[in-house]
Design a protein around this motif. Structure first.
Motif, PDB file in Angstrom:
ATOM      1  N   CYS A 177      -7.576  -0.507   1.512  1.00  0.00           N
ATOM      2  CA  CYS A 177      -7.056  -0.033   0.227  1.00  0.00           C
ATOM      3  C   CYS A 177      -8.070   0.875  -0.459  1.00  0.00           C
ATOM      4  CB  CYS A 177      -6.739  -1.205  -0.690  1.00  0.00           C
ATOM      5  SG  CYS A 177      -5.405  -2.239  -0.064  1.00  0.00           S
ATOM      6  N   ALA A 178      -7.557   1.986  -1.026  1.00  0.00           N
ATOM      7  CA  ALA A 178      -8.420   2.895  -1.768  1.00  0.00           C
ATOM      8  C   ALA A 178      -8.774   2.269  -3.104  1.00  0.00           C
ATOM      9  CB  ALA A 178      -7.712   4.226  -1.984  1.00  0.00           C
ATOM     10  N   LYS A 179      -9.994   2.416  -3.523  1.00  0.00           N
ATOM     11  CA  LYS A 179     -10.458   1.822  -4.783  1.00  0.00           C
ATOM     12  C   LYS A 179     -10.322   2.788  -5.936  1.00  0.00           C
ATOM     13  CE  LYS A 179     -11.741  -1.894  -2.683  1.00  0.00           C
ATOM     14  NZ  LYS A 179     -10.938  -3.000  -2.584  1.00  0.00           N
TER      15      LYS A 179
ATOM     16  N   GLN B 147       0.851  -1.192   0.000  1.00  0.00           N
ATOM     17  CA  GLN B 147       0.000   0.000   0.000  1.00  0.00           C
ATOM     18  C   GLN B 147       0.886   1.240   0.000  1.00  0.00           C
ATOM     19  OE1 GLN B 147      -2.276   0.788   3.584  1.00  0.00           O
ATOM     20  NE2 GLN B 147      -4.003   1.503   2.352  1.00  0.00           N
ATOM     21  N   ASP B 148       0.599   2.151  -0.932  1.00  0.00           N
ATOM     22  CA  ASP B 148       1.294   3.434  -0.971  1.00  0.00           C
ATOM     23  C   ASP B 148       0.758   4.268   0.182  1.00  0.00           C
ATOM     24  OD1 ASP B 148       2.467   5.854  -1.507  1.00  0.00           O
ATOM     25  OD2 ASP B 148       1.949   5.867  -3.637  1.00  0.00           O
TER      26      ASP B 148
ATOM     27  N   THR C  21      -1.154   7.720  -1.165  1.00  0.00           N
ATOM     28  CA  THR C  21      -2.436   7.628  -1.879  1.00  0.00           C
ATOM     29  C   THR C  21      -3.360   6.542  -1.328  1.00  0.00           C
ATOM     30  OG1 THR C  21      -1.540   6.073  -3.481  1.00  0.00           O
ATOM     31  CG2 THR C  21      -1.341   8.429  -4.009  1.00  0.00           C
ATOM     32  N   LEU C  22      -2.841   5.663  -0.486  1.00  0.00           N
ATOM     33  CA  LEU C  22      -3.565   4.524   0.096  1.00  0.00           C
ATOM     34  C   LEU C  22      -4.029   3.512  -0.951  1.00  0.00           C
ATOM     35  CD1 LEU C  22      -5.696   6.269   2.867  1.00  0.00           C
ATOM     36  CD2 LEU C  22      -3.454   5.205   3.076  1.00  0.00           C
ATOM     37  N   LYS C  23      -3.435   3.552  -2.147  1.00  0.00           N
ATOM     38  CA  LYS C  23      -3.759   2.552  -3.177  1.00  0.00           C
ATOM     39  C   LYS C  23      -2.861   1.337  -2.978  1.00  0.00           C
ATOM     40  CE  LYS C  23      -5.649   5.556  -6.672  1.00  0.00           C
ATOM     41  NZ  LYS C  23      -5.712   5.868  -8.086  1.00  0.00           N
ATOM     42  N   CYS C  24      -3.426   0.165  -3.240  1.00  0.00           N
ATOM     43  CA  CYS C  24      -2.694  -1.091  -3.050  1.00  0.00           C
ATOM     44  C   CYS C  24      -2.391  -1.738  -4.390  1.00  0.00           C
ATOM     45  CB  CYS C  24      -3.500  -2.054  -2.196  1.00  0.00           C
ATOM     46  SG  CYS C  24      -3.760  -1.492  -0.526  1.00  0.00           S
ATOM     47  N   GLN C  25      -1.326  -2.505  -4.392  1.00  0.00           N
ATOM     48  CA  GLN C  25      -0.980  -3.296  -5.568  1.00  0.00           C
ATOM     49  C   GLN C  25      -0.287  -4.573  -5.111  1.00  0.00           C
ATOM     50  OE1 GLN C  25       1.667  -1.077  -8.008  1.00  0.00           O
ATOM     51  NE2 GLN C  25       3.177  -0.758  -6.415  1.00  0.00           N
TER      52      GLN C  25
END
Length: 83
Positions: free
Chosen positions: A81-83, A38-39, A42-46
């Motif tokens: 995680c942010a969508k 998770q970044d 930005t709270l985005k996950c990969q």
């Protein structure tokens, strides 16, 4: 003569297993792992294959997954995680 023959047979019997073929072992190789990263900005996950360093802007969410499919399932189920 019998003593020599018996001694030779005993030596061969006890040393034969040491010549058996062994299966190849992978030394120093860990099984493949997939991580949810998770970044922090930005709270985005990969999904990544290497564990992010502690000093990077990415953090690991949850535990390591053995297969990519299980990591994708965990990514879909994760609420942080942010969508």
């Amino acid at each position: 003569m019998k003593k020599i023959l018996l001694a030779t047979a005993a030596i061969v019997a006890f040393s034969a297993p040491s010549f058996a073929a062994e299966t190849a072992k992978t030394i120093g190789q860990a099984p493949p792992s997939f991580y949810l990263a998770q970044d922090t900005a930005t709270l985005k996950c990969q999904i990544v294959e290497t564990q992010p360093a502690a000093s990077s802007s990415m953090k690991v969410v949850g535990a390591a997954h053995v297969t990519k499919a299980s990591a994708e399932t965990a990514l879909k189920a994760d609420k942080t995680c942010a969508k």
